[in-house]
Design a protein around this motif. Structure first.
Motif, PDB file in Angstrom:
ATOM      1  N   LYS A   1       1.074  -1.113  -0.075  1.00 34.67           N
ATOM      2  CA  LYS A   1      -0.178   0.087  -0.215  1.00 34.67           C
ATOM      3  C   LYS A   1       1.120   1.052  -0.317  1.00 34.67           C
ATOM      4  O   LYS A   1       0.437   1.944  -0.607  1.00 34.67           O
ATOM      5  N   ASP A   2       2.168   1.240   0.241  1.00 32.10           N
ATOM      6  CA  ASP A   2       2.397   1.885   0.488  1.00 32.10           C
ATOM      7  C   ASP A   2       3.771   2.386  -1.037  1.00 32.10           C
ATOM      8  O   ASP A   2       4.904   1.646  -1.328  1.00 32.10           O
ATOM      9  N   GLU A   3       3.428   3.528  -1.193  1.00 33.85           N
ATOM     10  CA  GLU A   3       3.955   3.877  -2.600  1.00 33.85           C
ATOM     11  C   GLU A   3       4.997   4.061  -2.938  1.00 33.85           C
ATOM     12  O   GLU A   3       6.168   4.177  -3.226  1.00 33.85           O
ATOM     13  N   ALA A   4       6.480   4.749  -2.138  1.00 32.79           N
ATOM     14  CA  ALA A   4       7.342   4.862  -1.538  1.00 32.79           C
ATOM     15  C   ALA A   4       8.475   3.464  -1.823  1.00 32.79           C
ATOM     16  O   ALA A   4       8.723   3.205  -2.465  1.00 32.79           O
ATOM     17  N   ILE A   5       7.681   3.001  -0.415  1.00 31.93           N
ATOM     18  CA  ILE A   5       8.198   1.582  -0.460  1.00 31.93           C
ATOM     19  C   ILE A   5       8.429   0.372  -1.497  1.00 31.93           C
ATOM     20  O   ILE A   5       9.255  -0.492  -2.032  1.00 31.93           O
ATOM     21  N   ILE A   6       6.944   0.207  -2.223  1.00 35.66           N
ATOM     22  CA  ILE A   6       7.413  -0.221  -4.148  1.00 35.66           C
ATOM     23  C   ILE A   6       7.818   0.318  -4.715  1.00 35.66           C
ATOM     24  O   ILE A   6       8.368  -0.975  -5.030  1.00 35.66           O
ATOM     25  N   ASP A   7       8.414   1.541  -4.892  1.00 32.59           N
ATOM     26  CA  ASP A   7       9.090   2.126  -5.573  1.00 32.59           C
ATOM     27  C   ASP A   7      10.480   0.842  -5.770  1.00 32.59           C
ATOM     28  O   ASP A   7      11.334   0.709  -6.489  1.00 32.59           O
ATOM     29  N   VAL A   8      10.867   1.362  -4.302  1.00 32.99           N
ATOM     30  CA  VAL A   8      12.732   0.687  -3.681  1.00 32.99           C
ATOM     31  C   VAL A   8      12.242  -1.204  -4.381  1.00 32.99           C
ATOM     32  O   VAL A   8      13.260  -1.891  -4.425  1.00 32.99           O
ATOM     33  N   ALA A   9      10.330  -1.584  -4.106  1.00 32.34           N
ATOM     34  CA  ALA A   9      10.340  -3.228  -4.371  1.00 32.34           C
ATOM     35  C   ALA A   9      10.817  -3.447  -5.363  1.00 32.34           C
ATOM     36  O   ALA A   9      11.548  -3.923  -5.724  1.00 32.34           O
ATOM     37  N   ARG A  10      10.470  -2.246  -6.676  1.00 34.61           N
ATOM     38  CA  ARG A  10      10.925  -2.565  -7.972  1.00 34.61           C
ATOM     39  C   ARG A  10      11.553  -2.710  -8.567  1.00 34.61           C
ATOM     40  O   ARG A  10      12.806  -3.124  -9.200  1.00 34.61           O
ATOM     41  N   GLN A  11      12.750  -1.669  -7.965  1.00 32.20           N
ATOM     42  CA  GLN A  11      14.665  -1.233  -8.111  1.00 32.20           C
ATOM     43  C   GLN A  11      15.090  -2.781  -7.822  1.00 32.20           C
ATOM     44  O   GLN A  11      16.260  -3.138  -8.471  1.00 32.20           O
ATOM     45  N   VAL A  12      14.423  -2.971  -6.181  1.00 32.00           N
ATOM     46  CA  VAL A  12      15.622  -4.208  -6.034  1.00 32.00           C
ATOM     47  C   VAL A  12      15.398  -5.907  -6.976  1.00 32.00           C
ATOM     48  O   VAL A  12      15.798  -6.229  -7.062  1.00 32.00           O
ATOM     49  N   ALA A  13      13.395  -5.560  -7.359  1.00 38.61           N
ATOM     50  CA  ALA A  13      13.805  -6.433  -7.832  1.00 38.61           C
ATOM     51  C   ALA A  13      14.618  -6.345  -9.109  1.00 38.61           C
ATOM     52  O   ALA A  13      15.006  -8.025  -9.772  1.00 38.61           O
ATOM     53  N   ALA A  14      14.043  -5.072 -10.320  1.00 39.14           N
ATOM     54  CA  ALA A  14      15.359  -5.294 -11.823  1.00 39.14           C
ATOM     55  C   ALA A  14      16.372  -5.499 -11.571  1.00 39.14           C
ATOM     56  O   ALA A  14      17.760  -6.234 -11.910  1.00 39.14           O
ATOM     57  N   ALA A  15      17.390  -4.664 -10.153  1.00 41.57           N
ATOM     58  CA  ALA A  15      18.916  -4.709  -9.988  1.00 41.57           C
ATOM     59  C   ALA A  15      19.283  -6.602  -9.513  1.00 41.57           C
ATOM     60  O   ALA A  15      20.860  -6.878  -9.949  1.00 41.57           O
ATOM     61  N   SER A  16      18.379  -6.755  -9.239  1.00 38.85           N
ATOM     62  CA  SER A  16      18.469  -8.672  -8.737  1.00 38.85           C
ATOM     63  C   SER A  16      18.146  -9.851  -9.874  1.00 38.85           C
ATOM     64  O   SER A  16      18.027 -11.313  -9.198  1.00 38.85           O
TER      65      SER A  16
END
Ligand SMILES: C[S@@+](CC[C@H](N)C(=O)[O-])C[C@H]1O[C@@H](n2cnc3c(N)ncnc32)[C@H](O)[C@@H]1O
Length: 381
Positions: free
Chosen positions: A69-84
């Motif tokens: 639900k938190d748009e700031a942390i899901i943005d991090v999640a998107r980038q973590v998934a890409a970087a991983s």
């Protein structure tokens, strides 16, 4: 440059804690390896940085739907998934889970939105909704079930948090906040050496991870240590998969970093070995409310009894709206008046009488008012 929401300091530290919690990660990794079959669709409910979804990918998931639900942390999640290197398997949805609509059912849903005594962070309601709308028949929830435990304790930090409000700080009468403090489900995450256990913990109940039915249990403790009863510590054991459990038990060397809960007594009570403490616990997971009634039988030194409820420390707006914001209405004010009048000295009829002038406006009929009073009284415990 236009920035969207950015994670703040508190969120960074919160999610760092999840990522650094080796016990939790080991348990979820093993459970996902046991449950996920190659190609499964996995829902990561409350994804945060995406940790559990990434572990699901490593366990062989065909795709992961990460909902946060938190748009700031899901943005991090998107980038973590890409970087991983997992972007092609994980889709990210920024929404409250109950708002999510999917084209196809998921095989597995995983979540760690678990409170100190389970109900207080929402997993039960979230999973009930997932089971009803998003999970394939025969699909699996991780965790699948919970056992909850309580122990009577001497706990100075918790006692001070309640009693402070009747010490007349700065010479002012702050006792209004004492009523709130004594009816609060406190969260702590302190080492066990700061808690004096007065009797071994007992299992109070167990339930499936999507069971939102009200729970009402009674348990008894025989005091084994001389000390001061300040209240009860509550914790859980989650059954993540058939062979993996996870606990926040403060006395377990194998615990993960989740807080445990403290349910204070109104007053501290001196106890001795052989004294009997009975506890009645009522939980309403759908409302995230809990009530606890303590009876302390100290033989010829007398019997003490307290009934407390988070109903008395929760804004009426949150209860009437089940967590969603509601406008400040006259009806909410009337519900607040009902709560204030249920003080143990008035009968339901007397309460109805003193609110009689609201009949015809806020309450259409007297029976409607009486039924509200009965419902509120039941929720309080
Ligand atoms: C306890 S944290 C765990 C994060 C992540 N699963 C992990 O293991 O590191 C739970 C996260 O779920 C989010 N959350 C809680 N309830 C939610 C819901 N019903 N729908 C979507 N997100 C939710 C919170 O914002 C928070 O980021």
């Amino acid at each position: 440059v236009v920035h969207g929401a950015v994670v703040n300091q508190a969120e960074l530290n919160e999610h760092r804690n999840y990522l650094a919690d080796e016990r939790k990660i080991q348990a979820y990794r093993e459970a996902l390896a046991e449950i996920v079959r190659t190609g499964d669709v996995v829902l990561d409910l409350g994804a945060g940085t995406g940790l559990l979804g990434l572990l699901a990918c490593q366990a062989g998931a065909g795709s992961v739907i990460a909902v946060e639900k938190d748009e700031a942390i899901i943005d991090v999640a998107r980038q973590v998934a890409a970087a991983s290197g997992w972007s092609d398997r994980i889709s990210h949805i920024c929404a409250f889970s109950s708002e999510v609509v999917l084209d196809a059912d998921v095989d597995v849903a995983v979540c760690d939105q678990i409170g100190g005594l389970v109900h207080d962070a929402g997993v039960l309601s979230h999973f009930a909704d997932v089971r009803r709308r998003l999970l394939a028949p025969g699909g699996t929830l991780i965790p699948a079930s919970f056992r909850i435990f309580l122990a009577p304790v001497e706990f100075e930090t918790g006692r001070e948090a309640v009693d402070f409000w009747r010490t007349m700080p700065v010479g002012f009468d702050t006792s209004a906040a004492h009523q709130i403090a004594a009816n609060t489900e406190w969260r702590y995450n302190l080492p066990a050496d700061q808690i004096g256990r007065l009797s071994p913990g007992v299992e109070v109940g167990s339930f499936a991870s999507d069971d939102t039915r009200p729970l009402s249990e009674n348990c008894s403790f025989e005091i084994t240590e001389t000390g001061q009863l300040d209240g009860f510590i509550g914790w859980f054991e989650a059954q993540l998969s058939p062979s993996v459990t996870l606990t926040n038990d403060p006395w377990s060397s194998d615990r993960f970093r989740r807080w445990w809960n403290f349910y204070p007594t109104v007053d501290p009570i001196d106890v001795r070995p052989g004294d009997q403490v009975d506890l009645g616990l009522k939980m309403s997971p759908a409302h995230q409310l809990v009530a606890w009634t303590t009876t302390i039988d100290r033989g010829e030194r007398g019997v003490e009894r307290f009934t407390q409820s988070t109903f008395l420390s929760t804004p009426a707006t949150r209860i009437t709206s089940r967590g969603r914001p509601v406008p400040h209405t006259e009806r909410v004010e009337q519900i607040r008046s009902v709560i204030d009048l249920i003080d143990g000295s008035r009968t339901p009829k007397e309460i109805a009488d003193s609110l009689r002038n609201a009949v015809g406006s806020t309450f259409r009929t007297l029976p409607q008012l009486e039924s509200l009073i009965a419902n509120v009284a039941r929720l309080i415990g």
